[in-house]
Scaffold this motif. Structure first.
Motif, PDB file in Angstrom:
ATOM      1  N   ASN A 298       0.847  -1.191   0.000  1.00  0.00           N
ATOM      2  CA  ASN A 298       0.000   0.000   0.000  1.00  0.00           C
ATOM      3  C   ASN A 298       0.885   1.244   0.000  1.00  0.00           C
ATOM      4  O   ASN A 298       2.106   1.162   0.168  1.00  0.00           O
ATOM      5  CB  ASN A 298      -1.004  -0.023   1.166  1.00  0.00           C
ATOM      6  CG  ASN A 298      -0.330   0.065   2.520  1.00  0.00           C
ATOM      7  OD1 ASN A 298       0.661   0.771   2.676  1.00  0.00           O
ATOM      8  ND2 ASN A 298      -0.863  -0.661   3.499  1.00  0.00           N
ATOM      9  N   MET A 300       1.470   3.750   1.987  1.00  0.00           N
ATOM     10  CA  MET A 300       2.299   4.071   3.158  1.00  0.00           C
ATOM     11  C   MET A 300       3.471   3.115   3.279  1.00  0.00           C
ATOM     12  O   MET A 300       4.577   3.497   3.668  1.00  0.00           O
ATOM     13  CB  MET A 300       1.455   4.024   4.428  1.00  0.00           C
ATOM     14  CG  MET A 300       0.460   5.154   4.526  1.00  0.00           C
ATOM     15  SD  MET A 300      -0.593   4.926   5.962  1.00  0.00           S
ATOM     16  CE  MET A 300       0.319   5.880   7.162  1.00  0.00           C
ATOM     17  N   GLU A 301       3.224   1.834   2.969  1.00  0.00           N
ATOM     18  CA  GLU A 301       4.306   0.840   2.982  1.00  0.00           C
ATOM     19  C   GLU A 301       5.411   1.276   2.022  1.00  0.00           C
ATOM     20  O   GLU A 301       6.591   1.235   2.342  1.00  0.00           O
ATOM     21  CB  GLU A 301       3.791  -0.524   2.504  1.00  0.00           C
ATOM     22  CG  GLU A 301       2.892  -1.249   3.473  1.00  0.00           C
ATOM     23  CD  GLU A 301       3.645  -1.870   4.627  1.00  0.00           C
ATOM     24  OE1 GLU A 301       4.653  -2.538   4.390  1.00  0.00           O
ATOM     25  OE2 GLU A 301       3.223  -1.649   5.776  1.00  0.00           O
ATOM     26  N   ALA A 304       7.495   4.341   3.087  1.00  0.00           N
ATOM     27  CA  ALA A 304       8.463   4.021   4.139  1.00  0.00           C
ATOM     28  C   ALA A 304       9.618   3.182   3.581  1.00  0.00           C
ATOM     29  O   ALA A 304      10.781   3.393   3.928  1.00  0.00           O
ATOM     30  CB  ALA A 304       7.763   3.284   5.277  1.00  0.00           C
ATOM     31  N   GLN A 305       9.288   2.239   2.688  1.00  0.00           N
ATOM     32  CA  GLN A 305      10.347   1.389   2.118  1.00  0.00           C
ATOM     33  C   GLN A 305      11.263   2.180   1.176  1.00  0.00           C
ATOM     34  O   GLN A 305      12.473   1.968   1.147  1.00  0.00           O
ATOM     35  CB  GLN A 305       9.725   0.232   1.326  1.00  0.00           C
ATOM     36  CG  GLN A 305       9.021  -0.791   2.189  1.00  0.00           C
ATOM     37  CD  GLN A 305       8.443  -1.925   1.338  1.00  0.00           C
ATOM     38  OE1 GLN A 305       9.119  -2.500   0.503  1.00  0.00           O
ATOM     39  NE2 GLN A 305       7.186  -2.245   1.564  1.00  0.00           N
ATOM     40  N   LYS A 308      13.978   3.989   2.968  1.00  0.00           N
ATOM     41  CA  LYS A 308      15.093   3.103   3.326  1.00  0.00           C
ATOM     42  C   LYS A 308      15.952   2.776   2.099  1.00  0.00           C
ATOM     43  O   LYS A 308      17.175   2.763   2.170  1.00  0.00           O
ATOM     44  CB  LYS A 308      14.568   1.781   3.902  1.00  0.00           C
ATOM     45  CG  LYS A 308      14.037   1.886   5.309  1.00  0.00           C
ATOM     46  CD  LYS A 308      13.810   0.480   5.864  1.00  0.00           C
ATOM     47  CE  LYS A 308      13.410   0.541   7.345  1.00  0.00           C
ATOM     48  NZ  LYS A 308      13.314  -0.792   7.955  1.00  0.00           N
TER      49      LYS A 308
ATOM     50  N   GLU B 173       8.749  -4.574  10.200  1.00  0.00           N
ATOM     51  CA  GLU B 173       9.193  -3.529  11.132  1.00  0.00           C
ATOM     52  C   GLU B 173       8.290  -3.500  12.369  1.00  0.00           C
ATOM     53  O   GLU B 173       8.736  -3.281  13.487  1.00  0.00           O
ATOM     54  CB  GLU B 173       9.132  -2.188  10.391  1.00  0.00           C
ATOM     55  CG  GLU B 173       9.684  -1.018  11.155  1.00  0.00           C
ATOM     56  CD  GLU B 173       9.616   0.266  10.315  1.00  0.00           C
ATOM     57  OE1 GLU B 173      10.557   0.498   9.546  1.00  0.00           O
ATOM     58  OE2 GLU B 173       8.624   1.011  10.431  1.00  0.00           O
ATOM     59  N   GLY B 216       4.036  -4.951   8.987  1.00  0.00           N
ATOM     60  CA  GLY B 216       4.624  -4.143   7.920  1.00  0.00           C
ATOM     61  C   GLY B 216       5.367  -2.954   8.491  1.00  0.00           C
ATOM     62  O   GLY B 216       5.887  -3.013   9.612  1.00  0.00           O
ATOM     63  N   MET B 217       5.396  -1.878   7.729  1.00  0.00           N
ATOM     64  CA  MET B 217       6.046  -0.670   8.206  1.00  0.00           C
ATOM     65  C   MET B 217       5.146  -0.041   9.279  1.00  0.00           C
ATOM     66  O   MET B 217       3.916  -0.099   9.192  1.00  0.00           O
ATOM     67  CB  MET B 217       6.274   0.322   7.059  1.00  0.00           C
ATOM     68  CG  MET B 217       7.011  -0.260   5.843  1.00  0.00           C
ATOM     69  SD  MET B 217       8.624  -0.994   6.176  1.00  0.00           S
ATOM     70  CE  MET B 217       9.658   0.461   6.203  1.00  0.00           C
ATOM     71  N   SER B 220       2.128   2.275   8.384  1.00  0.00           N
ATOM     72  CA  SER B 220       1.059   1.604   7.669  1.00  0.00           C
ATOM     73  C   SER B 220       0.272   0.665   8.583  1.00  0.00           C
ATOM     74  O   SER B 220      -0.956   0.601   8.533  1.00  0.00           O
ATOM     75  CB  SER B 220       1.690   0.866   6.474  1.00  0.00           C
ATOM     76  OG  SER B 220       1.000  -0.283   6.162  1.00  0.00           O
TER      77      SER B 220
END
Lengths: 499, 343
Positions: A298, A300-301, A304-305, A308, B173, B216-217, B220
């Motif tokens: 999604n 937001m995932e 964030a990834q 990194k 995470e 997940g993160m 999220s």
């Protein structure tokens, strides 16, 4: 070696016990579409490994499972070799016909039988193409994950036979991870099922054993595949590097950062140049290597990834770094990678695509040894690498019209495979053994292991007529090949006889 | 081959000479599974203990079969990685060899895959006393028949597992479990739609509550959990299912594995997890195997009243099972009749 003979039998090529004319009559009685005229047989003389050709004696194109059962049963009865074929896109000669046998085409089994949304399953016939499954469930927000590069043409039945992979294996697995159930016709012509719509089944995992068995154990007539929800968001990142080693190490750094990309590909300079000249994907032609990294999830995932990933790429000194979030841009980056084989193909009349897999830590060493071999054989090689899972595809360029060049290219390829084994890897990551890599099987497995493979074959196929002579070498063949088992360069089987 | 493996092949050679069948035993944590082999001499393999190679950047772990699963999980944790199929550890007693032989996967199974999905290579000693190696330490490998995955769930009937290589995964995470009170049928419908979320990694219905784990993160997971609502509960809930402690009061524990939307035992099940696909019956007072159609199977996880605790197999598959047993263990010396009286 006295024990060799007894299991040699199971894999020896069977002798038909009736005349070809008599058999043809019988075959036509059970199957409406049979081809025996040379011109039309020609279509089936090879699969994607076109240097290995044989004209089959008969091609049967059944349209129903009952017909398949009857044809298989007939071949069983008369001990006529039977080779199953999907779209014939395989790269190792697994579907190369047998000169005295039946080539069983499953091309007419091209229907999607049922899409089960609650259970996220699709029931399909074996001749359905890989991509057709994803296309059929697209409007439901679903897809079928394994995506071999030939997905537009290759069939799901062939994917099961080869346990095909693709560029998204690292995260989503191979065919074996995405198939829940199979309907199989046994060599005796009996229909049975393995697996289930549940996540597991009673007894041994025959479903796993049948995957990658290269048509040697049974004929797949229905496949139940697992569907996945389409990712809500995808981003593709292209990163250039001035050294192959740094690019390889960066792959490790990405994993170390806790990221599990959906795709993680690497190309070397020759492959980059060829792809760029062919499709103009905007690749950095001055780079020694590039990485293509796909993240999904999604939004937001991904945000964030991506943060990194940027940090890792900065640290590694990647330049340029191109981030593609919209569909067209992403497709453009993938287009270069997905066109790599035909692009490299433009550089020479022919190429061999190798398929070894190595532990990634050995990448720099293996690539430098391949470069040395290229010098030795005076042949060019481009490297395309499923970097996330260690699957290396060196493309050896040559001209097949020049017999000595063909021979040199074959030897070059064999040396690469030997190198992969010595580095703790394997001779085939996703293309299968077929006829192409059968000699190298002698290097990867010892006598007792090969014997067990023949034993397994005999359990399923008591008469040894399904795809005879493929995938598993006889011990005699290994003896003639003159080498056996150098697994990972270690000597843990040093107590065993060598011959 | 290590000294211990040589010793093991020698032992099997002796067993073969004496025609003395054995009961393979790692940590002894799963002896209740399958038919009771207590009358046979145990073959202890726990001494085969230790990590052979761990390459975090390659996501590959190679480990000896007697190594406790708990130790492996702790080692992976130091690198922020995990066994994605969440195997039971059974008070630290479970070993890697037993984990593969039993093929039991935990709560994450529908979303991440099973034990067999993460196996890259397995070394075994067969009933012929031969030490064989299949698969390897690489993620993609299609050379030869897939004997490594065949061994997952084979209950020691095909060979003594001495070493296993796995694919491991980065740990998410952040994880958070939410519980919300719901009607049973509504909860099942919810499970189907939740199966489409990329962050859901466990899903169960128990005591009128739907439990969902998001992974997940951080950002999220928090957003998804908040949107789902309900109460936040601890991760211990999943651990108590995976390690069967939640069911310890049952005299007869049945595990039913079906398609997520199967009508079987929806009302009788004390707990439904795996997004609907795994159902647990506690002392049902009947044999659920008789009520199951071909799509699914039932196992008497523990309980005394039944010989052959697994769903019966028949026809071509039964012939294949017997044939495979003969190839790997022709004298039926290794866990004979552990799964079925038939082989």
């Amino acid at each position: 070696m006295e024990s060799a003979e007894q299991f040699e039998k199971s894999s020896a090529e069977p002798d038909a016990n009736c005349s070809p004319i008599e058999f043809e009559q019988q075959l036509r009685l059970v199957c409406a579409q049979v081809i025996t005229d040379k011109a039309r047989l020609r279509v089936y003389e090879s699969d994607g490994l076109s240097v290995k050709r044989t004209l089959p004696r008969y091609v049967a194109l059944p349209g129903t499972v009952t017909e398949v059962q009857a044809i298989v049963g007939l071949c069983f009865q008369y001990q006529v070799p039977l080779v199953a074929r999907g779209a014939g896109t395989g790269l190792s000669g697994g579907a190369m016909p047998h000169a005295k046998g039946v080539l069983l085409s499953l091309a007419r089994f091209n229907r999607i039988l049922k899409v089960d949304q609650d259970n996220l399953l699709a029931h399909v016939e074996p001749g359905v193409t890989n991509l057709a499954i994803s296309d059929a469930v697209k409007s439901l927000g679903l897809y079928y994950a394994p995506d071999p590069s030939s997905q537009i043409a290759c069939t799901i039945g062939g994917n099961v036979a080869e346990n095909s992979g693709g560029v998204h294996c690292l995260k989503y697995g191979l065919t074996v991870h995405n198939v829940r159930k199979l309907k199989i016709v046994s060599p005796e012509g009996e229909l049975y099922e393995v697996g289930s719509e549940a996540y597991d089944s009673a007894g041994f995992d025959l479903l796993a054993l049948l995957h990658g068995s290269e048509g040697m154990l049974g004929i797949v007539v229905e496949v139940v595949v697992q569907l996945l929800p389409q990712p809500k968001d995808i981003v593709v990142v292209l990163a250039g590097f001035d050294s192959v080693t740094v690019a390889g190490n960066t792959v490790g750094d990405i994993i170390n950062a806790g990221l599990l990309p959906a795709g993680l590909e690497m190309m070397d300079k020759l492959a980059i140049g060829a792809a760029e000249a062919f499709v103009h994907a905007g690749y950095p032609v001055e780079a020694e290597a590039l990485l293509i990294i796909e993240l999904d999830g999604n939004q937001m995932e991904i945000d964030a990834q991506l943060e990194k990933l940027r940090a890792v790429l900065n640290e590694a000194g990647a330049n340029p770094v191109r981030i593609a979030r919209d569909e067209a841009d992403r497709q453009q980056i993938w287009l270069g990678r997905k066109s790599a084989f035909p692009a490299v193909g433009r550089l020479a009349p022919d190429y061999f695509c190798m398929d070894g897999t190595i532990p990634r830590r050995e990448l720099a060493e293996v690539l430098s040894q391949i470069a040395l071999l290229a010098d030795k054989y005076q042949l060019q090689v481009a490297n395309v690498f499923h970097a996330g899972d260690g699957n290396l595809h060196p493309l050896i360029l040559f001209d097949a019209n020049n017999l000595s060049a063909l021979h040199k290219a074959e030897q070059f390829g064999a040396e690469i495979l030997t190198l992969c084994i010595a580095k703790g890897g394997t001779i085939t990551g996703e293309h299968g053994v077929g006829v192409e890599k059968i000699d190298q099987m002698c290097l990867q497995f010892n006598e007792a292991e090969l014997k067990l493979f023949h034993g397994i074959k005999a359990v399923f196929d008591t008469r040894g007529f399904l795809n005879p002579g493929k995938a598993i070498p006889t011990l005699n063949r290994c003896a003639e090949f003159g080498a056996m088992h150098i697994h990972a360069g270690n000597d843990k089987f040093s107590h065993l006889e060598r011959f | 081959m290590t000294g211990l493996t040589v010793a093991l092949t020698n032992i099997i050679e002796q067993i073969k000479q004496a025609q003395q069948p054995v009961n393979i035993k790692g940590g002894g944590s799963k002896q209740f599974l399958g038919n009771d082999l207590g009358h046979l001499q145990p073959l202890a393999v726990q001494a085969l203990n230790g990590v052979v190679r761990y390459e975090p950047t390659e996501l590959v772990l190679q480990v000896q079969a007697g190594t406790p699963v708990q130790d492996v999980i702790e080692l992976l944790d130091t690198e922020g990685q995990m066994l994605a199929f969440e195997p039971p550890v059974f008070d630290g007693q479970a070993t890697i060899g037993g984990m593969v032989a039993a093929g039991i996967s935990g709560s994450r199974r529908p979303y991440s895959g099973a034990v067999r999905d993460y196996i890259l290579g397995v070394d075994i000693v067969t009933g012929l006393g031969e030490h064989l190696s299949f698969g390897g330490q690489v993620i993609k490998n299609v050379a030869g028949y897939d004997v490594s995955r065949l061994l997952a769930g084979s209950m020691g009937c095909l060979g003594v597992i001495t070493e296993v290589s796995f694919k491991v995964l980065p740990k998410p995470e952040f994880e958070q479990t939410q519980a919300i009170e719901l009607d049973r049928s509504v909860a099942l419908q919810q499970m189907f739609s939740l199966a489409r979320s990329s962050t859901v990694t466990a899903c169960a219905f128990y005591n009128n509550q739907l439990y969902i784990r998001f992974s997940g993160m951080l950002s999220s997971v928090q957003a998804e959990a908040a949107e789902f609502g309900g109460e936040t509960v601890g991760a211990g809930f999943w651990h108590s299912i995976d390690n069967l402690t939640l069911f310890k009061a049952a005299k007869n524990l049945w595990r039913i594995s079906v398609a997520p939307n199967s009508p079987h035992f929806v009302d009788e099940a004390v707990l439904i997890d795996w997004g609907g696909a795994q159902r647990w019956l506690l002392d049902p007072g009947f044999d659920p195997r008789e009520k199951l159609t071909q799509n699914g199977h039932a196992v008497l996880v523990w309980g005394s009243q039944t010989e052959d605790k697994f769903q019966p197999i028949e026809g071509v598959p039964l012939t294949l099972h017997k044939g495979l047993k003969k190839q790997f263990d022709p004298d039926a010396l290794l866990n004979p009749n552990k799964m079925y009286q038939a082989f």
